[in-house]
Design an enzyme around this catalytic site. Structure first.
Site, PDB file in Angstrom:
ATOM      1  N   ARG A 237       0.865  -1.186   0.000  1.00 45.94           N
ATOM      2  CA  ARG A 237       0.000   0.000   0.000  1.00 45.94           C
ATOM      3  C   ARG A 237       0.899   1.232   0.000  1.00 45.94           C
ATOM      4  O   ARG A 237       1.925   1.266   0.690  1.00 45.94           O
ATOM      5  CB  ARG A 237      -0.895   0.042   1.251  1.00 45.94           C
ATOM      6  N   GLU A 266      -3.662   7.585  -4.645  1.00 43.92           N
ATOM      7  CA  GLU A 266      -3.921   6.917  -5.921  1.00 43.92           C
ATOM      8  C   GLU A 266      -5.176   7.548  -6.521  1.00 43.92           C
ATOM      9  O   GLU A 266      -6.136   7.771  -5.782  1.00 43.92           O
ATOM     10  CB  GLU A 266      -4.145   5.421  -5.716  1.00 43.92           C
ATOM     11  N   HIS A 285      -1.380   0.289  -9.663  1.00 46.58           N
ATOM     12  CA  HIS A 285      -2.006  -0.673  -8.731  1.00 46.58           C
ATOM     13  C   HIS A 285      -2.613  -1.862  -9.500  1.00 46.58           C
ATOM     14  O   HIS A 285      -3.829  -2.080  -9.467  1.00 46.58           O
ATOM     15  CB  HIS A 285      -3.074   0.022  -7.866  1.00 46.58           C
TER      16      HIS A 285
HETATM   17  N1  NDP Z   1      -0.672  -4.269  -5.271  1.00 47.47           N
HETATM   18  C1  NDP Z   1      -1.735  -5.050  -5.215  1.00 47.47           C
HETATM   19  O1  NDP Z   1      -2.556  -5.080  -6.132  1.00 47.47           O
HETATM   20  C2  NDP Z   1      -1.924  -5.928  -4.035  1.00 47.47           C
HETATM   21  C3  NDP Z   1      -1.531  -5.536  -2.787  1.00 47.47           C
HETATM   22  N2  NDP Z   1      -1.690  -6.368  -1.710  1.00 47.47           N
HETATM   23  C4  NDP Z   1      -1.199  -5.932  -0.392  1.00 47.47           C
HETATM   24  O2  NDP Z   1      -0.296  -6.918   0.097  1.00 47.47           O
HETATM   25  C5  NDP Z   1      -0.517  -7.111   1.479  1.00 47.47           C
HETATM   26  C6  NDP Z   1      -0.023  -8.490   1.903  1.00 47.47           C
HETATM   27  O3  NDP Z   1      -0.834  -9.506   1.384  1.00 47.47           O
HETATM   28  P1  NDP Z   1      -0.603 -11.036   1.827  1.00 47.47           P
HETATM   29  O4  NDP Z   1       0.799 -11.437   1.619  1.00 47.47           O
HETATM   30  O5  NDP Z   1      -1.672 -11.835   1.180  1.00 47.47           O
HETATM   31  O6  NDP Z   1      -0.878 -10.931   3.398  1.00 47.47           O
HETATM   32  P2  NDP Z   1      -0.371 -11.866   4.566  1.00 47.47           P
HETATM   33  O7  NDP Z   1      -1.276 -11.625   5.707  1.00 47.47           O
HETATM   34  O8  NDP Z   1      -0.198 -13.259   4.083  1.00 47.47           O
HETATM   35  O9  NDP Z   1       1.078 -11.292   4.914  1.00 47.47           O
HETATM   36  C7  NDP Z   1       1.290 -10.081   5.561  1.00 47.47           C
HETATM   37  C8  NDP Z   1       2.604 -10.185   6.323  1.00 47.47           C
HETATM   38  O10 NDP Z   1       2.885  -8.918   6.904  1.00 47.47           O
HETATM   39  C9  NDP Z   1       3.395  -9.111   8.218  1.00 47.47           C
HETATM   40  N3  NDP Z   1       3.105  -7.948   9.046  1.00 47.47           N
HETATM   41  C10 NDP Z   1       1.901  -7.523   9.507  1.00 47.47           C
HETATM   42  N4  NDP Z   1       2.062  -6.422  10.271  1.00 47.47           N
HETATM   43  C11 NDP Z   1       3.388  -6.171  10.298  1.00 47.47           C
HETATM   44  C12 NDP Z   1       4.167  -5.181  10.942  1.00 47.47           C
HETATM   45  N5  NDP Z   1       3.608  -4.231  11.721  1.00 47.47           N
HETATM   46  N6  NDP Z   1       5.505  -5.196  10.753  1.00 47.47           N
HETATM   47  C13 NDP Z   1       6.077  -6.155   9.995  1.00 47.47           C
HETATM   48  N7  NDP Z   1       5.389  -7.126   9.361  1.00 47.47           N
HETATM   49  C14 NDP Z   1       4.051  -7.134   9.519  1.00 47.47           C
HETATM   50  C15 NDP Z   1       2.696 -10.366   8.732  1.00 47.47           C
HETATM   51  O11 NDP Z   1       3.489 -11.078   9.688  1.00 47.47           O
HETATM   52  P3  NDP Z   1       3.310 -10.828  11.280  1.00 47.47           P
HETATM   53  O12 NDP Z   1       1.856 -11.000  11.564  1.00 47.47           O
HETATM   54  O13 NDP Z   1       4.206 -11.852  11.907  1.00 47.47           O
HETATM   55  O14 NDP Z   1       3.804  -9.458  11.539  1.00 47.47           O
HETATM   56  C16 NDP Z   1       2.580 -11.199   7.462  1.00 47.47           C
HETATM   57  O15 NDP Z   1       3.690 -12.045   7.330  1.00 47.47           O
HETATM   58  C17 NDP Z   1      -2.035  -6.874   1.638  1.00 47.47           C
HETATM   59  O16 NDP Z   1      -2.353  -6.477   2.955  1.00 47.47           O
HETATM   60  C18 NDP Z   1      -2.318  -5.791   0.627  1.00 47.47           C
HETATM   61  O17 NDP Z   1      -2.240  -4.523   1.231  1.00 47.47           O
HETATM   62  C19 NDP Z   1      -2.250  -7.600  -1.848  1.00 47.47           C
HETATM   63  C20 NDP Z   1      -2.680  -8.032  -3.076  1.00 47.47           C
HETATM   64  C21 NDP Z   1      -2.586  -7.223  -4.270  1.00 47.47           C
HETATM   65  O1  LIG Z   2      -4.604  -4.232  -3.481  1.00 52.54           O
HETATM   66  C1  LIG Z   2      -5.191  -5.241  -3.657  1.00 52.54           C
HETATM   67  C2  LIG Z   2      -5.541  -6.188  -2.657  1.00 52.54           C
HETATM   68  O2  LIG Z   2      -6.019  -7.280  -3.025  1.00 52.54           O
HETATM   69  O3  LIG Z   2      -5.374  -5.892  -1.454  1.00 52.54           O
END
Ligand code: NDP
Ligand SMILES: O=CC(=O)O
Length: 333
Positions: A237, A266, A285
């Protein structure tokens, strides 16, 4: 029962909703709904399928008493007040897993495109500025053996690390709130502090959700600790990086380049200075934007809606606490 959908979504999802006998109302205008328009369209709706970043906050939830379930056409849910939704007894669905590979592909694409200044060089050809072969011009950076740092080693972070290790044998560092044993076992990833991640990464790819803890995490103080040859990649994000600080870090050569699929705000304004920089690649995005992935997201979102309206647990629920100690469904507040 009526479902309001905030954008045009793939037929694959619409078909499921129709087969379930639901009445569909879809916002088809080429602009975002205003908050008032969203309330108007949801006032008599039983379900909301939200594709986009409309704010779903306490005020909205209080104004739409019929709503029984909300399904996001996204995995990220930073636009939703989850505590308020749970207090209203509304399950929130999202689309984890089905978009992991497409989004990791986008991060990998941005890492590689930025390392080779691909978008800038494309624009150079369009300007008629490809004149002769220059051995010392248009040079990028090799990725082979460079260290990849992952901020947020979840599903997408692991998929990005897997690609980078397979392609370029990149050693992997990561920072989460808690260690991820899967990534350590499968990828040999090393859990480090945030400061070590900043100091030791040649490419730093951001995959954590936007929360109060992660907002502006990549600011002047963070960029100042990074290597002058580092590439910053953000497909999570735009709120995770501070844009003026990123611009200063690039102009002052504190970091080498940036690949962004997400910006703040955005859409990014076409006059933004980042779009003129040779070592910056920006995409609008499109992390999950493949035909196959968007179909899968629409299907999962539709399944979330259908389950919610039947009073069943959603296949992908963000706030499972909504089911704790009470029957699923919206209680009288
Ligand atoms: N550009 C796009 O179109 C897209 C963007 N996204 C973005 O990608 C993000 C991640 O998706 P996804 O991988 O499926 O989510 P997951 O929940 O699988 O992974 C998120 C990771 O972030 C870590 N995390 C959470 N809070 C913190 C913190 N404060 N500090 C450090 N690490 C942290 C979590 O570990 P822990 O809990 O141990 O901290 C976890 O490993 C989404 O939230 C979304 O915003 C997703 C899809 C498409
Ligand atoms: O930004 C896209 C999402 O799936 O989150």
């Amino acid at each position: 029962m009526k479902v309001f959908i905030t954008r045009v979504i793939p037929q694959a999802g619409l078909r499921l909703l129709e087969e379930a006998g639901l009445t569909i109302e879809q916002w088809t205008k080429k602009r975002n709904l205003t908050p008032a328009e969203l309330v108007d369209h949801c006032r008599d709706a039983d379900a909301l399928l939200s594709a986009g970043s409309s704010k779903i906050d306490a005020g909205f939830l209080a104004a739409v008493p019929h709503l029984k379930v909300i399904a996001l056409h996204a995995v990220g849910y930073d636009n939703v007040d989850i505590t308020a939704a749970t207090a209203h007894g509304i399950p929130i669905g999202n689309t984890p897993g089905v978009l992991t590979d497409a989004t990791a592909d986008t991060a990998f694409l941005l890492m590689l495109a930025t390392s080779r200044k691909a978008f800038y060089l494309h624009k150079k050809i369009l300007r008629g500025d490809w004149n002769f072969f220059e051995p010392t011009a248009n040079l990028g950076l090799s990725l082979e053996g460079k260290t990849l740092g992952i901020f947020g080693m979840g599903s997408i972070g692991q998929a990005m690390a897997r690609r980078s290790k397979a392609a370029y044998n990149m050693p992997i560092l990561y920072h989460n709130r808690k260690p991820c044993t899967t990534a350590e076992k499968e990828l040999g990833a090393r859990y480090v502090s945030f400061e070590t991640l900043l100091r030791e990464s040649d490419v730093l790819s951001v995959h954590a959700p936007l929360t109060a803890d992660t907002q502006d995490k990549f600011n002047a103080a963070a960029f100042a600790q990074m290597k002058p040859n580092a590439i910053f990649v953000n497909t999570a994000r735009g709120g995770l990086h501070n844009e003026p600080d990123l611009i200063s870090a690039l102009l002052n050569h504190q970091i080498w380049g940036a690949g962004l699929d997400v910006t703040n705000p955005e859409p990014m304004h076409p006059d933004n200075v980042l779009l003129q920089m040779p070592n910056v690649c920006v995409l609008p995005h499109i992390g999950s934007a493949t035909v196959e992935t968007r179909d899968a997201m629409a299907i999962l979102a539709a399944r979330n809606i259908i389950a919610g309206l039947k009073g069943e647990r959603l296949p992908a629920v963000v706030n499972p606490q909504v089911y704790e100690g009470k029957p699923a469904g919206r209680p009288a507040l």
